[in-house]
Design a protein around this motif. Structure first.
Motif, PDB file in Angstrom:
ATOM      1  N   GLU A 164       3.664  -4.118  16.625  1.00  0.00           N
ATOM      2  CA  GLU A 164       4.999  -3.663  16.226  1.00  0.00           C
ATOM      3  C   GLU A 164       5.899  -4.860  15.937  1.00  0.00           C
ATOM      4  O   GLU A 164       5.887  -5.857  16.662  1.00  0.00           O
ATOM      5  N   GLY A 165       6.650  -4.771  14.848  1.00  0.00           N
ATOM      6  CA  GLY A 165       7.571  -5.829  14.467  1.00  0.00           C
ATOM      7  C   GLY A 165       7.001  -6.830  13.481  1.00  0.00           C
ATOM      8  O   GLY A 165       7.764  -7.602  12.878  1.00  0.00           O
ATOM      9  N   GLN A 166       5.691  -6.829  13.313  1.00  0.00           N
ATOM     10  CA  GLN A 166       5.115  -7.763  12.350  1.00  0.00           C
ATOM     11  C   GLN A 166       5.438  -7.323  10.925  1.00  0.00           C
ATOM     12  O   GLN A 166       5.555  -6.132  10.630  1.00  0.00           O
ATOM     13  N   VAL A 167       5.568  -8.318  10.034  1.00  0.00           N
ATOM     14  CA  VAL A 167       5.943  -8.072   8.642  1.00  0.00           C
ATOM     15  C   VAL A 167       4.910  -8.727   7.734  1.00  0.00           C
ATOM     16  O   VAL A 167       4.473  -9.861   7.989  1.00  0.00           O
TER      17      VAL A 167
ATOM     18  N   GLY B 219      -3.871   2.056   6.360  1.00  0.00           N
ATOM     19  CA  GLY B 219      -5.176   1.462   6.076  1.00  0.00           C
ATOM     20  C   GLY B 219      -5.076   0.297   5.112  1.00  0.00           C
ATOM     21  O   GLY B 219      -5.805  -0.690   5.237  1.00  0.00           O
ATOM     22  N   LEU B 220      -4.158   0.390   4.137  1.00  0.00           N
ATOM     23  CA  LEU B 220      -3.959  -0.710   3.197  1.00  0.00           C
ATOM     24  C   LEU B 220      -3.419  -1.941   3.916  1.00  0.00           C
ATOM     25  O   LEU B 220      -3.853  -3.070   3.650  1.00  0.00           O
ATOM     26  N   VAL B 221      -2.473  -1.736   4.847  1.00  0.00           N
ATOM     27  CA  VAL B 221      -1.911  -2.862   5.606  1.00  0.00           C
ATOM     28  C   VAL B 221      -2.995  -3.530   6.438  1.00  0.00           C
ATOM     29  O   VAL B 221      -3.108  -4.771   6.474  1.00  0.00           O
ATOM     30  N   ILE B 222      -3.813  -2.725   7.115  1.00  0.00           N
ATOM     31  CA  ILE B 222      -4.883  -3.287   7.946  1.00  0.00           C
ATOM     32  C   ILE B 222      -5.895  -4.037   7.087  1.00  0.00           C
ATOM     33  O   ILE B 222      -6.371  -5.116   7.458  1.00  0.00           O
ATOM     34  N   HIS B 223      -6.201  -3.485   5.923  1.00  0.00           N
ATOM     35  CA  HIS B 223      -7.164  -4.144   5.025  1.00  0.00           C
ATOM     36  C   HIS B 223      -6.627  -5.489   4.545  1.00  0.00           C
ATOM     37  O   HIS B 223      -7.366  -6.482   4.534  1.00  0.00           O
ATOM     38  N   GLU B 224      -5.363  -5.524   4.141  1.00  0.00           N
ATOM     39  CA  GLU B 224      -4.798  -6.767   3.627  1.00  0.00           C
ATOM     40  C   GLU B 224      -4.557  -7.777   4.737  1.00  0.00           C
ATOM     41  O   GLU B 224      -4.729  -8.978   4.537  1.00  0.00           O
ATOM     42  N   ALA B 225      -4.147  -7.302   5.924  1.00  0.00           N
ATOM     43  CA  ALA B 225      -3.852  -8.213   7.035  1.00  0.00           C
ATOM     44  C   ALA B 225      -5.121  -8.685   7.738  1.00  0.00           C
ATOM     45  O   ALA B 225      -5.096  -9.687   8.467  1.00  0.00           O
ATOM     46  N   GLN B 226      -6.240  -7.950   7.539  1.00  0.00           N
ATOM     47  CA  GLN B 226      -7.499  -8.284   8.198  1.00  0.00           C
ATOM     48  C   GLN B 226      -7.341  -8.272   9.726  1.00  0.00           C
ATOM     49  O   GLN B 226      -7.982  -9.056  10.432  1.00  0.00           O
TER      50      GLN B 226
ATOM     51  N   LEU C 162       6.627  -0.508  12.407  1.00  0.00           N
ATOM     52  CA  LEU C 162       7.641   0.040  13.313  1.00  0.00           C
ATOM     53  C   LEU C 162       7.042   0.597  14.592  1.00  0.00           C
ATOM     54  O   LEU C 162       7.585   0.400  15.678  1.00  0.00           O
ATOM     55  N   GLN C 163       5.926   1.307  14.478  1.00  0.00           N
ATOM     56  CA  GLN C 163       5.294   1.899  15.661  1.00  0.00           C
ATOM     57  C   GLN C 163       3.785   1.759  15.562  1.00  0.00           C
ATOM     58  O   GLN C 163       3.210   1.820  14.476  1.00  0.00           O
ATOM     59  N   ARG C 164       3.180   1.565  16.730  1.00  0.00           N
ATOM     60  CA  ARG C 164       1.713   1.504  16.812  1.00  0.00           C
ATOM     61  C   ARG C 164       1.274   2.233  18.065  1.00  0.00           C
ATOM     62  O   ARG C 164       1.858   2.063  19.133  1.00  0.00           O
ATOM     63  N   LYS C 165       0.254   3.070  17.892  1.00  0.00           N
ATOM     64  CA  LYS C 165      -0.284   3.817  19.026  1.00  0.00           C
ATOM     65  C   LYS C 165      -1.769   3.525  19.115  1.00  0.00           C
ATOM     66  O   LYS C 165      -2.532   3.839  18.186  1.00  0.00           O
ATOM     67  N   ASP C 166      -2.182   2.916  20.197  1.00  0.00           N
ATOM     68  CA  ASP C 166      -3.561   2.457  20.367  1.00  0.00           C
ATOM     69  C   ASP C 166      -3.907   1.530  19.197  1.00  0.00           C
ATOM     70  O   ASP C 166      -3.268   0.519  19.014  1.00  0.00           O
ATOM     71  N   ASN C 167      -4.897   1.904  18.429  1.00  0.00           N
ATOM     72  CA  ASN C 167      -5.290   1.071  17.291  1.00  0.00           C
ATOM     73  C   ASN C 167      -4.805   1.645  15.961  1.00  0.00           C
ATOM     74  O   ASN C 167      -5.302   1.253  14.897  1.00  0.00           O
ATOM     75  N   ARG C 168      -3.861   2.551  16.011  1.00  0.00           N
ATOM     76  CA  ARG C 168      -3.353   3.184  14.798  1.00  0.00           C
ATOM     77  C   ARG C 168      -1.915   2.784  14.533  1.00  0.00           C
ATOM     78  O   ARG C 168      -1.092   2.733  15.460  1.00  0.00           O
ATOM     79  N   ILE C 169      -1.611   2.485  13.278  1.00  0.00           N
ATOM     80  CA  ILE C 169      -0.232   2.250  12.853  1.00  0.00           C
ATOM     81  C   ILE C 169       0.376   3.614  12.538  1.00  0.00           C
ATOM     82  O   ILE C 169      -0.085   4.316  11.631  1.00  0.00           O
ATOM     83  N   THR C 170       1.378   3.992  13.279  1.00  0.00           N
ATOM     84  CA  THR C 170       1.937   5.339  13.119  1.00  0.00           C
ATOM     85  C   THR C 170       3.235   5.367  12.329  1.00  0.00           C
ATOM     86  O   THR C 170       3.627   6.418  11.819  1.00  0.00           O
ATOM     87  N   ARG C 171       3.924   4.223  12.197  1.00  0.00           N
ATOM     88  CA  ARG C 171       5.200   4.213  11.480  1.00  0.00           C
ATOM     89  C   ARG C 171       5.374   2.877  10.789  1.00  0.00           C
ATOM     90  O   ARG C 171       5.131   1.814  11.382  1.00  0.00           O
TER      91      ARG C 171
END
Length: 434
Positions: free
Chosen positions: A405-408, A393-400, A419-428
């Motif tokens: 996958e693979g973004q830094v 949630g912090l990553v999504i908030h800061e990235a807007q 590392l991993q994304r499932k649907d609209n959720r960052i899982t790893r």
């Protein structure tokens, strides 16, 4: 006039007065240090054990402004009067050089015997020293209270001219902040283990956190359809690692009851005994008659309040709803306790992949749903948790945005790799400090 003529009764009386004033100054200096450095918590503990001195020390330190005013007034009078007497005495003996000699001598005597020595003694055992001096200091405060009150009004008036307003009932640090600071200091000095510090800080933080921050999100809640055949409900309850499961009808947000595994097994056992004893007859069992009424709580409820409600109601399970009454998640008493003691597992918990792994390069690989608080406690880092509860949630908030996958990303002094994304959720994610 000869030296012998100068060493008359006036000389000895003045010398004795100077020594008495130095002793009085030492008493005031030591009392100030003892009463201001003494822990009120330790004094209260001693007072509860019957220490009258500790009880008096607590009383005289209730009004810190009056205490400091009385001690400083007495201390300054003693120092100034002793210096004046020494100047007069040494000027009589040495003439014009007496002022310089008096300044040198009195500075040395006051510094060593009236300041450093008594303050050093008082700081080594402040509670003991405070208990000993509390009675005479109480008398001093009572005797000088009119003068201290006048000085206090004068000081406040001068401060108001500069726009500074004082509140005698306010404290520089709250009790909670003092405890937090003491715990952090103890850990940094090696006198307290990290686990002990985390447990105590976790207990202190309960009032500042809400059920929304630690609840299990509704997408992860295991539920059972209330309209499913009873034998299937029985199978799902027995296969679940949870003892309490919500029952829904129609939509998953329409919770109609909470089924407890023990209640279901007891009802099944009674049903079989009263019937033909065949398991097939369980299909006639009324599941809703076994279920308990669901208990809903607002998502903004503080954790300490929710824990008290759990204990009061003798229940361990609540469903979390938002301001519109929509289901947000669930919270249990175990979730709150885990905020204090850490993760609790038993033989029925699913041995899932660990949410946090240490990489070879000093980075961390973690589950996106891991809370920021748990990440900070595990790594000793300090990611902010004001805008989000989880690291993802912090990553999504800061990235807007919802990253791929693979973004830094880099923010708050850390590097975040998806590392991993499932649907609209960052899982790893992979996280490392910059």
């Amino acid at each position: 006039m000869s030296w012998l003529e100068m060493l008359d009764s006036t000389f000895w009386i003045t010398t004795a007065a100077i020594l008495c004033l130095l002793l009085l100054s030492a008493f005031f200096s030591g009392s100030e240090t003892a009463l201001t450095a003494a822990s009120r918590g330790k004094l209260r503990a001693q007072a509860d054990k019957g220490s009258g001195g500790a009880e008096r020390a607590l009383k005289v330190t209730e009004d810190g402004e009056k205490l400091i005013g009385a001690i400083l007034l007495g201390n300054n009078v003693a120092n100034i009067l002793s210096a004046s007497l020494a100047t007069a005495l040494l000027s009589r003996l040495f003439g014009a050089n007496g002022v310089a000699i008096a300044t040198l001598v009195m500075t040395t005597l006051v510094l060593i015997f009236a300041e450093v020595l008594p303050k050093t003694y008082a700081i080594t055992a402040p509670e003991t020293a405070a208990a000993r001096v509390a009675r005479p200091i109480g008398w001093l405060i009572a005797a000088l209270s009119p003068i201290v009150a006048l000085v206090r009004l004068l000081v406040r008036g001068l401060l108001m001219l500069f726009g500074v307003r004082t509140d005698p009932d306010s404290h520089v640090l709250s009790l909670r902040e003092e405890i937090v600071g003491a715990l952090s200091l103890g850990h940094s000095e090696g006198t307290m283990q990290k686990e002990d510090r985390d447990r105590l800080l976790g207990a202190l933080d309960l009032s500042d956190r809400t059920v929304e921050e630690i609840m299990t999100h509704r997408s992860k809640i295991a539920m059972i359809d209330a309209d499913a055949p009873p034998d299937r409900v029985l199978s799902e309850v027995l296969a679940s690692p949870h003892t309490r499961l919500p029952l829904y009808r129609g939509e998953r947000e329409n919770i109609v009851g909470i089924i407890h595994a023990k209640d279901l097994l007891r009802a099944t056992e009674r049903f079989l005994r009263s019937g033909d004893g065949k398991l097939d007859s369980v299909s006639d069992l009324d599941i809703l008659s076994v279920a308990k009424k669901p208990y809903f709580v607002p998502e903004t409820t503080p954790l300490d309040e929710q824990m008290r409600e759990f204990l009061k109601r003798r229940t361990h399970f609540a469903l979390v709803v938002d301001e519109y009454g929509d289901l947000r998640g669930l919270i249990t008493l175990e979730d709150i306790i885990e905020e204090i003691v850490g993760e609790i597992t038993d033989e029925f918990d699913i041995d899932a992949e660990h949410p946090l792994k240490r990489g070879e390069g000093g980075d961390f690989i973690l589950d996106g749903g891991m809370t920021i608080r748990d990440f900070n406690r595990a790594t000793e880092y300090s990611l902010p948790d004001d805008e989000a509860n989880t690291v993802a949630g912090l990553v999504i908030h800061e990235a807007q945005m919802i990253p791929n996958e693979g973004q830094v990303f880099s923010f708050h002094g850390f590097r975040f790799e998806i590392l991993q994304r499932k649907d609209n959720r960052i899982t790893r994610l992979k996280v490392r400090p910059l």
